[in-house]
Enzyme design. Structure first.
Site, PDB file in Angstrom:
ATOM      1  N   GLY A 116       0.995  -1.203  -0.139  1.00 22.95           N
ATOM      2  CA  GLY A 116      -0.075   0.186   0.044  1.00 22.95           C
ATOM      3  C   GLY A 116       0.693   1.303  -0.056  1.00 22.95           C
TER       4      GLY A 116
ATOM      5  N   GLN B 150       2.843  10.102   1.131  1.00 21.59           N
ATOM      6  CA  GLN B 150       4.129   9.556   1.120  1.00 21.59           C
ATOM      7  C   GLN B 150       5.171   9.974   0.199  1.00 21.59           C
ATOM      8  OE1 GLN B 150       2.097   5.474   1.863  1.00 21.59           O
ATOM      9  NE2 GLN B 150       4.089   5.220   3.184  1.00 21.59           N
TER      10      GLN B 150
ATOM     11  N   CYS C 134       5.093  -0.231   7.496  1.00 15.73           N
ATOM     12  CA  CYS C 134       4.932   1.268   6.442  1.00 15.73           C
ATOM     13  C   CYS C 134       6.250   1.451   5.545  1.00 15.73           C
ATOM     14  CB  CYS C 134       4.372   2.108   7.472  1.00 15.73           C
ATOM     15  SG  CYS C 134       4.078   3.826   6.463  1.00 15.73           S
ATOM     16  N   LEU C 135       5.999   1.790   4.483  1.00 14.79           N
ATOM     17  CA  LEU C 135       7.053   2.279   3.699  1.00 14.79           C
ATOM     18  C   LEU C 135       7.754   3.385   3.999  1.00 14.79           C
ATOM     19  CD1 LEU C 135       6.012   1.179   0.211  1.00 14.79           C
ATOM     20  CD2 LEU C 135       7.657   0.020   1.274  1.00 14.79           C
TER      21      LEU C 135
ATOM     22  N   HIS D 198      -5.050   1.642   6.781  1.00 13.55           N
ATOM     23  CA  HIS D 198      -3.771   2.247   7.025  1.00 13.55           C
ATOM     24  C   HIS D 198      -3.525   3.394   6.087  1.00 13.55           C
ATOM     25  CE1 HIS D 198       0.844   1.616   7.584  1.00 13.55           C
ATOM     26  NE2 HIS D 198       0.702   2.365   6.796  1.00 13.55           N
ATOM     27  N   GLU D 199      -3.802   2.950   4.846  1.00 15.00           N
ATOM     28  CA  GLU D 199      -3.440   4.102   3.758  1.00 15.00           C
ATOM     29  C   GLU D 199      -4.256   5.453   3.967  1.00 15.00           C
ATOM     30  OE1 GLU D 199      -0.532   3.788   2.434  1.00 15.00           O
ATOM     31  OE2 GLU D 199      -0.706   1.485   2.940  1.00 15.00           O
TER      32      GLU D 199
ATOM     33  N   HIS E  64      -3.077   7.672   6.358  1.00 12.29           N
ATOM     34  CA  HIS E  64      -1.706   8.615   5.758  1.00 12.29           C
ATOM     35  C   HIS E  64      -2.406   9.925   5.167  1.00 12.29           C
ATOM     36  CE1 HIS E  64       1.861   6.314   5.955  1.00 12.29           C
ATOM     37  NE2 HIS E  64       1.352   5.532   5.513  1.00 12.29           N
TER      38      HIS E  64
HETATM   39 NI    NI Z   1       1.914   3.624   5.520  1.00 10.24          NI
END
Ligand code: NI
Length: 167
Positions: A46, A51, A91-92, A133-134, A137
Protein backbone atom coordinates in the site's frame (compact mmCIF):
# COMPACT_ATOMS: atom_id res chain seq x y z
CA UNK A 1 6.45 4.86 -15.38
CA UNK A 2 8.23 6.87 -12.74
CA UNK A 3 9.46 5.60 -9.40
CA UNK A 4 8.64 8.33 -6.90
CA UNK A 5 10.64 9.24 -3.80
CA UNK A 6 9.07 7.98 -0.55
CA UNK A 7 9.25 10.25 2.53
CA UNK A 8 10.46 8.67 5.76
CA UNK A 9 9.26 9.21 9.34
CA UNK A 10 9.68 11.63 11.12
CA UNK A 11 9.55 13.88 8.02
CA UNK A 12 6.94 16.52 8.89
CA UNK A 13 5.50 16.47 5.35
CA UNK A 14 3.96 13.10 6.30
CA UNK A 15 1.75 15.08 8.72
CA UNK A 16 0.05 17.06 5.93
CA UNK A 17 -3.70 16.53 5.56
CA UNK A 18 -4.49 15.72 1.92
CA UNK A 19 -7.15 17.65 -0.01
CA UNK A 20 -9.90 16.05 -2.15
CA UNK A 21 -9.11 15.45 -5.81
CA UNK A 22 -11.18 17.52 -8.23
CA UNK A 23 -9.43 16.82 -11.56
CA UNK A 24 -9.87 13.31 -12.94
CA UNK A 25 -8.52 11.86 -16.17
CA UNK A 26 -5.26 10.91 -17.91
CA UNK A 27 -2.92 12.90 -15.67
CA UNK A 28 -4.39 11.35 -12.51
CA UNK A 29 -4.38 7.90 -14.15
CA UNK A 30 -0.65 8.35 -14.83
CA UNK A 31 -0.04 9.38 -11.23
CA UNK A 32 -2.01 6.35 -10.00
CA UNK A 33 0.13 4.08 -12.19
CA UNK A 34 3.31 5.70 -10.82
CA UNK A 35 2.05 5.26 -7.26
CA UNK A 36 1.43 1.53 -7.89
CA UNK A 37 4.80 1.12 -9.60
CA UNK A 38 6.59 2.85 -6.71
CA UNK A 39 4.74 0.61 -4.23
CA UNK A 40 5.62 -2.61 -6.13
CA UNK A 41 9.27 -1.55 -6.47
CA UNK A 42 9.66 -0.78 -2.74
CA UNK A 43 8.24 -3.52 -2.31
CA UNK A 44 5.01 -2.85 -0.43
CA UNK A 45 1.25 -3.57 -0.42
CA UNK A 46 0.00 0.00 0.00
CA UNK A 47 1.12 3.55 -0.65
CA UNK A 48 -0.64 6.87 -0.13
CA UNK A 49 0.04 9.99 -2.22
CA UNK A 50 1.04 11.74 1.03
CA UNK A 51 4.06 9.42 1.24
CA UNK A 52 5.40 10.72 -2.09
CA UNK A 53 4.76 14.33 -1.04
CA UNK A 54 1.58 14.76 -3.10
CA UNK A 55 -1.10 15.99 -0.74
CA UNK A 56 -4.23 14.86 -2.55
CA UNK A 57 -6.57 12.05 -1.52
CA UNK A 58 -5.25 9.10 -3.54
CA UNK A 59 -4.08 5.69 -2.35
CA UNK A 60 -2.72 2.59 -4.08
CA UNK A 61 -3.10 -0.91 -2.63
CA UNK A 62 -2.49 -4.46 -3.82
CA UNK A 63 -2.36 -7.23 -1.22
CA UNK A 64 -2.20 -10.07 -3.79
CA UNK A 65 0.93 -12.20 -4.07
CA UNK A 66 1.26 -11.76 -7.82
CA UNK A 67 0.54 -8.03 -8.15
CA UNK A 68 -2.69 -8.78 -9.98
CA UNK A 69 -5.23 -7.03 -7.74
CA UNK A 70 -4.29 -3.33 -7.93
CA UNK A 71 -6.63 -0.66 -6.57
CA UNK A 72 -6.09 3.05 -7.02
CA UNK A 73 -8.69 4.77 -4.84
CA UNK A 74 -9.40 8.47 -5.14
CA UNK A 75 -11.25 10.42 -2.40
CA UNK A 76 -11.88 7.18 -0.47
CA UNK A 77 -14.53 7.18 2.28
CA UNK A 78 -14.62 4.24 4.68
CA UNK A 79 -17.40 2.80 6.80
CA UNK A 80 -16.07 0.52 9.52
CA UNK A 81 -17.80 -2.70 10.57
CA UNK A 82 -17.28 -5.54 13.00
CA UNK A 83 -14.92 -5.96 15.88
CA UNK A 84 -11.44 -4.54 16.16
CA UNK A 85 -8.70 -6.98 15.36
CA UNK A 86 -4.97 -6.73 15.80
CA UNK A 87 -2.58 -7.13 12.87
CA UNK A 88 1.15 -6.58 12.65
CA UNK A 89 1.71 -3.58 10.38
CA UNK A 90 4.64 -2.01 8.63
CA UNK A 91 4.92 1.10 6.48
CA UNK A 92 7.18 2.12 3.60
CA UNK A 93 7.68 5.45 5.42
CA UNK A 94 8.78 3.65 8.61
CA UNK A 95 11.18 1.07 7.12
CA UNK A 96 12.07 -2.04 9.11
CA UNK A 97 9.51 -1.45 11.89
CA UNK A 98 6.60 -3.86 12.45
CA UNK A 99 4.12 -3.44 15.30
CA UNK A 100 0.60 -4.67 16.08
CA UNK A 101 -2.26 -2.22 15.46
CA UNK A 102 -5.99 -2.69 16.16
CA UNK A 103 -8.39 -1.82 13.35
CA UNK A 104 -11.91 -2.69 12.17
CA UNK A 105 -12.09 -6.20 10.70
CA UNK A 106 -14.41 -5.21 7.84
CA UNK A 107 -14.95 -2.00 5.86
CA UNK A 108 -17.11 -0.62 3.09
CA UNK A 109 -15.19 1.61 0.69
CA UNK A 110 -16.71 4.32 -1.48
CA UNK A 111 -14.27 6.04 -3.84
CA UNK A 112 -13.61 7.14 -7.37
CA UNK A 113 -11.22 5.70 -9.92
CA UNK A 114 -8.58 8.04 -11.39
CA UNK A 115 -10.86 8.29 -14.44
CA UNK A 116 -13.62 9.64 -12.16
CA UNK A 117 -15.94 6.62 -12.00
CA UNK A 118 -17.68 5.96 -8.69
CA UNK A 119 -16.92 2.59 -7.10
CA UNK A 120 -17.96 0.87 -3.90
CA UNK A 121 -16.94 -2.46 -2.40
CA UNK A 122 -16.49 -4.34 0.84
CA UNK A 123 -13.18 -5.59 2.16
CA UNK A 124 -11.95 -7.68 5.05
CA UNK A 125 -8.70 -9.28 6.17
CA UNK A 126 -5.43 -7.78 5.02
CA UNK A 127 -7.09 -5.61 2.34
CA UNK A 128 -9.28 -3.93 4.99
CA UNK A 129 -6.25 -3.33 7.23
CA UNK A 130 -4.21 -1.95 4.36
CA UNK A 131 -6.91 0.46 3.13
CA UNK A 132 -7.46 1.79 6.69
CA UNK A 133 -3.69 2.27 7.08
CA UNK A 134 -3.41 4.16 3.76
CA UNK A 135 -6.44 6.35 4.51
CA UNK A 136 -4.77 7.35 7.79
CA UNK A 137 -1.84 8.70 5.74
CA UNK A 138 -4.25 11.08 3.97
CA UNK A 139 -5.04 12.54 7.42
CA UNK A 140 -1.35 12.92 8.24
CA UNK A 141 -1.53 9.94 10.57
CA UNK A 142 1.01 7.10 10.80
CA UNK A 143 0.67 3.61 12.30
CA UNK A 144 3.28 4.52 14.94
CA UNK A 145 0.71 7.01 16.33
CA UNK A 146 -1.20 3.99 17.69
CA UNK A 147 1.84 2.92 19.75
CA UNK A 148 2.96 4.21 23.14
CA UNK A 149 4.93 7.48 23.08
CA UNK A 150 7.94 5.61 24.50
CA UNK A 151 7.87 3.11 21.64
CA UNK A 152 7.31 5.89 19.09
CA UNK A 153 10.26 7.90 20.37
CA UNK A 154 12.51 4.80 20.20
CA UNK A 155 11.42 4.25 16.59
CA UNK A 156 12.03 7.92 15.75
CA UNK A 157 15.56 7.82 17.17
CA UNK A 158 16.35 4.57 15.37
CA UNK A 159 15.19 5.92 12.00
CA UNK A 160 16.95 9.28 12.47
CA UNK A 161 20.19 7.40 13.21
CA UNK A 162 19.75 5.30 10.04
CA UNK A 163 19.03 8.42 8.00
CA UNK A 164 22.17 10.11 9.33
CA UNK A 165 24.26 7.05 8.47
CA UNK A 166 22.94 7.05 4.92
CA UNK A 167 23.53 10.79 4.44
NI1 NI B 1 2.13 3.44 5.52
Amino acid sequence: MTILNILHYPDQRLRTKAVPVTDFGPELEQFGADLLETMYAAPGIGLAATQVDVHQRIIAVDVSENHDDPHVLVNPVLTLHGELQETEEGCLSVPGIYEPVRRAERITVAARTPAGDEISFEADGLLAVCIQHECDHLEGKLFVDYLSSLKRSRIRKKLQKQQKQRA
